[in-house]
Design a protein around this motif. Structure first.
Motif, PDB file in Angstrom:
ATOM      1  N   ALA A   1      35.667 -35.259   0.345  1.00 12.31           N
ATOM      2  CA  ALA A   1      35.136 -36.600   0.115  1.00 12.31           C
ATOM      3  C   ALA A   1      36.013 -37.660   0.773  1.00 12.31           C
ATOM      4  CB  ALA A   1      35.003 -36.869  -1.381  1.00 12.31           C
ATOM      5  N   GLN A   2      37.340 -37.508   0.743  1.00 14.93           N
ATOM      6  CA  GLN A   2      38.259 -38.475   1.345  1.00 14.93           C
ATOM      7  C   GLN A   2      38.152 -38.484   2.861  1.00 14.93           C
ATOM      8  OE1 GLN A   2      38.849 -40.178  -1.585  1.00 14.93           O
ATOM      9  NE2 GLN A   2      40.783 -40.635  -0.607  1.00 14.93           N
ATOM     10  N   GLN A   3      37.727 -37.359   3.430  1.00 13.31           N
ATOM     11  CA  GLN A   3      37.631 -37.263   4.887  1.00 13.31           C
ATOM     12  C   GLN A   3      36.281 -37.744   5.411  1.00 13.31           C
ATOM     13  OE1 GLN A   3      38.500 -33.129   5.504  1.00 13.31           O
ATOM     14  NE2 GLN A   3      40.726 -33.431   5.351  1.00 13.31           N
ATOM     15  N   GLY A   4      35.536 -38.462   4.594  1.00 12.80           N
ATOM     16  CA  GLY A   4      34.280 -39.036   5.043  1.00 12.80           C
ATOM     17  C   GLY A   4      33.067 -38.286   4.581  1.00 12.80           C
ATOM     18  N   GLY A   5      33.257 -37.393   3.629  1.00  8.87           N
ATOM     19  CA  GLY A   5      32.128 -36.647   3.104  1.00  8.87           C
ATOM     20  C   GLY A   5      31.256 -37.508   2.219  1.00  8.87           C
ATOM     21  N   ARG A   6      30.164 -36.940   1.812  1.00  8.13           N
ATOM     22  CA  ARG A   6      29.237 -37.679   0.975  1.00  8.13           C
ATOM     23  C   ARG A   6      29.724 -37.725  -0.467  1.00  8.13           C
ATOM     24  NH1 ARG A   6      23.499 -35.121   3.176  1.00  8.13           N
ATOM     25  NH2 ARG A   6      23.802 -35.707   5.380  1.00  8.13           N
ATOM     26  N   ASN A   7      29.051 -38.567  -1.230  1.00 11.18           N
ATOM     27  CA  ASN A   7      29.433 -38.722  -2.636  1.00 11.18           C
ATOM     28  C   ASN A   7      29.253 -37.443  -3.437  1.00 11.18           C
ATOM     29  OD1 ASN A   7      30.226 -41.373  -2.369  1.00 11.18           O
ATOM     30  ND2 ASN A   7      28.178 -42.179  -2.828  1.00 11.18           N
TER      31      ASN A   7
ATOM     32  N   TRP B   1      30.375 -34.642  -2.782  1.00 11.63           N
ATOM     33  CA  TRP B   1      31.657 -33.937  -2.876  1.00 11.63           C
ATOM     34  C   TRP B   1      32.515 -34.528  -3.991  1.00 11.63           C
ATOM     35  CZ3 TRP B   1      31.888 -29.406  -1.113  1.00 11.63           C
ATOM     36  CH2 TRP B   1      31.242 -29.022   0.069  1.00 11.63           C
ATOM     37  N   ARG B   2      32.460 -35.849  -4.147  1.00 10.99           N
ATOM     38  CA  ARG B   2      33.191 -36.452  -5.266  1.00 10.99           C
ATOM     39  C   ARG B   2      32.615 -35.963  -6.593  1.00 10.99           C
ATOM     40  NH1 ARG B   2      33.156 -40.873  -1.648  1.00 10.99           N
ATOM     41  NH2 ARG B   2      35.286 -41.615  -1.165  1.00 10.99           N
ATOM     42  N   ALA B   3      31.285 -35.871  -6.673  1.00 10.52           N
ATOM     43  CA  ALA B   3      30.656 -35.375  -7.903  1.00 10.52           C
ATOM     44  C   ALA B   3      31.041 -33.920  -8.162  1.00 10.52           C
ATOM     45  CB  ALA B   3      29.131 -35.517  -7.797  1.00 10.52           C
ATOM     46  N   ALA B   4      31.071 -33.126  -7.091  1.00  9.35           N
ATOM     47  CA  ALA B   4      31.460 -31.716  -7.247  1.00  9.35           C
ATOM     48  C   ALA B   4      32.906 -31.605  -7.728  1.00  9.35           C
ATOM     49  CB  ALA B   4      31.275 -30.979  -5.923  1.00  9.35           C
ATOM     50  N   ALA B   5      33.774 -32.461  -7.163  1.00  4.66           N
ATOM     51  CA  ALA B   5      35.175 -32.429  -7.586  1.00  4.66           C
ATOM     52  C   ALA B   5      35.307 -32.812  -9.055  1.00  4.66           C
ATOM     53  CB  ALA B   5      36.004 -33.376  -6.717  1.00  4.66           C
ATOM     54  N   LEU B   6      34.556 -33.828  -9.475  1.00  2.84           N
ATOM     55  CA  LEU B   6      34.621 -34.261 -10.865  1.00  2.84           C
ATOM     56  C   LEU B   6      34.102 -33.183 -11.810  1.00  2.84           C
ATOM     57  CD1 LEU B   6      35.234 -36.506 -12.874  1.00  2.84           C
ATOM     58  CD2 LEU B   6      32.925 -37.395 -12.478  1.00  2.84           C
TER      59      LEU B   6
END
Length: 765
Positions: free
Chosen positions: A605-611, A613-618
């Motif tokens: 997500a930090q490297q420009g991925g979509r949101n 990836w942030r949801a998956a990380a959470l």
């Protein structure tokens, strides 16, 4: 010498493994080994044992003697099952049935003869009965027995093997244990319990096998009074075990309740006891759980809480000269008779050795030195390596360098303040917890291992943490550098608690026993000592110039530093396995996999991925809570055996009873209080206790090596540490031969120091 060594091994095993017998319910011995005798010829008597399935008799423990009516009697036994035992050598045992032949000469006109039969047997479950003695009256040829001139021992017309009314004979079948010994307890106000014990007629209880433990919540405990205040016991001479103190009649014992809270409570009195049938069987040690309701009471003054020599062990109230009658763990017994066993009893009543407690100023100085030395301990080095790498980057203004040092120091000081406040509050509430107590909690250990693992992943490049490492020009680091320094200080404190540095013991002893304000100052001074090197680097340019110049080598070093982090995480998982077993390791691995996925997804997500990836990380991060919750609810693994090989040398598990018995025998004892999470303990074990010189010193002093495992919470070890004013583990105490005060050794040992202490305790120097 071979027989003597076998006897010593048998006695050591009997002393070291009494708890094994307490967990096994044995049937009455006369139901397992059914004894009978019959004269089959004028000069021959058969003695027969019918042996229940799962039990066996020892050949070398079996003997038969006849009175003057059958002279020159000699017993012949068949060959038994032979096997080699690692402690006792070659032995023979019998299963299912044993028939021995006693040959002799009947005296003129003798109608009967009385046999004295001795034997000992064990169960496959791992428990041995005490040695048994029975008398049997056997009809000799010529008696009008209505059976062709030969007769069985009889009672009421039936066949039996326990005949007659001779002294030592048993005239009735043993009672069930619940009827043989009844027990009850009631509250006598809020500060005392009354325990009533009632042996049946013809039965007795061993006074020195009594133990009590009150399970009624934190801050409440009960203990047996000292031997001088127990009801008067009857001296009793046992054929095998010598002089013992027993109760044949009902007794009532007042149990003082020690309170750190005033509230009413409901709980259970855990009662340990053992008894025998007079002239008959001995029951294995038993445990009763008696419900009790306590009304509100008064808090016990600190001065009135006397250090009990035996804790909740039975031996706390033993008289010198009394002997143990407990069944021992199954192993072939020695050729020596049980009456040769040395007596057990109380150790000399002396005030336990204590770590020296200094005043506030002295304790603050020791705390500063102890905190400074903590920087050199292996538990802190992985985190400090991160901080040293951050400082080595250089290129910052003096003001920023000072800010970094102050942020790190703030993290250290606040963490020490929180740790000190929690420890002091818990002790005030009645929980005697010491240095490193949080590592006895599996959830804390699991979370800490995940944090260290996550730092390792960051250093390996899977994700980037805000600890001031790498990409100095990025906006992320410029914003997060201070918080990274602060968190590094927090982590350094948490990882420092498994280590105990020199000078820390005396300082923490004051913190835990002195005024609360002084205790908090001691904890803060420990933190100042830990942070001092980085304060000097931040505020003294001369120290900063000693650091290496920044360069490309820093990225390689950063990646290499990930591996000490992984080693630290692996060690914490090992501690977790000790606390909750292999299932806990599996649950932690699931959580670690979820955490690694969360870090990877966050980096995408930090490297420009979509949101997404942030949801998956959470979601992955939230999912780690499930295995952690499962881990927290796991039961403790089964207790380890009471005697084991530790570092290649025989080690007896610590108990107050065993320690009191060994001291009463005049033995040199080295007590090692350790824990799997204690790094200082592990260093000492490798550097000292695993060496051949230590084994030789133990042998030369004829000493017993006793270890207490404080990896998990253990009330008996907590009480022992409190009495010696120890703030945690390690604690090493050497008790001299013949009684007297023990000697506390430093927390950091050398081989020569331990060998000299053992030699002095043995009277050799």
């Amino acid at each position: 010498m071979s027989r003597f060594r076998r006897w010593l091994a048998g006695f050591a095993l009997a002393m070291a493994l009494p708890a094994v017998a307490a967990d096994v319910e044995l049937p009455p011995v006369d139901e397992v080994f059914v004894l009978s005798a019959q004269a089959t010829a004028p000069d021959r008597i058969e003695v027969r044992w019918q042996i229940a399935k799962g039990y066996y008799l020892y050949r070398h423990r079996t003997s038969v003697k006849a009175d003057a009516a059958f002279t020159g009697a000699k017993l012949a036994l068949p060959t038994g099952d032979k096997h080699r035992d690692e402690f006792f050598g070659d032995v023979e045992t019998y299963r299912r049935q044993l028939v021995g032949t006693l040959r002799g000469t009947p005296a003129a006109g003798a109608a009967t003869t009385t046999l004295t039969v001795k034997y000992q047997g064990c169960a496959d479950a791992g428990v041995c009965y005490p040695p048994q003695t029975r008398t049997l009256k056997v009809a000799l040829p010529g008696e009008a027995a209505g059976d062709g001139g030969f007769g069985f021992a009889k009672k009421g017309g039936g066949l039996f093997g326990l005949g007659g009314n001779d002294a030592g004979a048993v005239d009735a079948a043993p009672l069930p244990v619940e009827r043989a010994f009844t027990s009850e307890v009631i509250a006598d106000g809020g500060d005392r319990l009354l325990l009533r014990l009632t042996p049946a007629k013809g039965y007795y209880l061993y006074r020195d096998k009594l133990s009590v433990k009150l399970d009624a919540g934190k801050g409440l405990s009960a203990s047996l009074p000292p031997a001088s205040k127990l009801p008067k016991a009857q001296p009793y001479r046992d054929e095998h075990f010598g002089n013992v103190a027993v109760y044949f009649d009902q007794v009532e014992i007042a149990l003082p309740v020690t309170r750190r809270v005033t509230d009413a409570a409901k709980g259970t009195l855990v009662l340990g006891l053992q008894g025998c049938q007079d002239g008959g069987i001995c029951y294995p040690p038993m445990t009763r759980r008696l419900a009790v309701s306590l009304p509100a009471g008064t808090v016990t003054p600190a001065a009135a809480i006397a250090p009990a020599a035996g804790g909740d062990a039975a031996g706390a109230n033993a008289d010198p000269g009394t002997a143990s009658d407990a069944p021992i763990a199954a192993a072939p017994a020695s050729d020596a008779t049980a009456s040769d066993a040395p007596p057990s009893g109380d150790a000399e009543r002396t005030q336990p050795p204590q770590q020296q407690t200094r005043g506030l100023l002295g304790s603050l100085l020791l705390a500063l030195l102890g905190g400074l030395i903590l920087n050199l301990m292996p538990c802190v080095l992985p985190v400090l390596s991160l901080k040293a790498l951050a400082l080595a980057q250089g290129g910052e203004s003096p003001q920023r360098a000072r800010n970094h040092a102050l942020a790190y120091t703030a993290g250290v000081l606040l963490s020490f303040a929180a740790l000190g406040a929690l420890a002091l509050a818990l002790r005030k509430a009645g929980l005697a917890l010491g240095w490193g107590f949080q590592l006895q909690q599996p959830l804390v250990v699991g979370v800490l291992a995940l944090v260290v693992f996550a730092f390792g992943l960051s250093l390996s490049g899977l994700w980037y943490a805000n600890v001031g490492i790498g990409q100095r020009g990025s906006a992320l680091i410029r914003r997060g550098g201070m918080s990274g320094d602060f968190f590094t200080g927090v982590l350094a404190v948490v990882l420092a608690t498994p280590c105990t540095a020199p000078f820390m013991g005396a300082a923490l002893a004051y913190a835990f026993t002195g005024p609360a304000a002084g205790g908090m100052l001691v904890f803060l001074m420990l933190g100042l000592g830990l942070a001092l090197p980085f304060l000097l680097i931040g505020f003294v340019p001369a120290f900063a110039r000693l650091l290496p110049r920044p360069g490309a080598w820093m990225e390689t070093l950063k990646q290499l530093l990930a591996f000490p982090m992984y080693v630290t995480a692996a060690w914490l998982v090992f501690v977790l396995a000790s606390l909750r077993g292999a299932e806990a390791v599996w649950q932690w691995l699931l959580a670690a996999i979820g955490l690694a996925f969360a870090a990877w997804a966050w980096m995408r997500a930090q490297q420009g991925g979509r949101n997404r990836w942030r949801a998956a990380a959470l979601l992955a991060l939230i999912a780690t809570a499930w295995p952690l919750a499962t881990l927290h609810g796991l039961p403790k693994p089964e207790a380890a055996p009471a005697m084991a090989a530790r570092n290649g040398i025989a080690s007896i598990a610590f108990s107050e009873q065993a320690l009191a018995d060994l001291r009463a025998q005049g033995r040199v004892v080295l007590v090692n209080m350790t824990a799997d999470w204690c790094v200082s303990c592990k260093v000492n074990e490798k550097a000292v206790f695993a060496r051949d010189g230590f084994r030789a010193a133990i042998d030369a002093a004829d000493a017993v090596y006793m270890t207490g495992d404080y990896t998990d919470v253990d009330p008996s070890i907590t009480a022992y540490l409190e009495r010696h004013k120890a703030v945690g583990v390690p604690l090493y105490v050497v008790y001299p031969r013949g009684g007297g005060e023990g000697r506390i050794l430093p927390v950091i040992l050398t081989p020569g120091l331990v060998e000299d202490a053992l030699a002095q305790a043995a009277g050799g120097r």
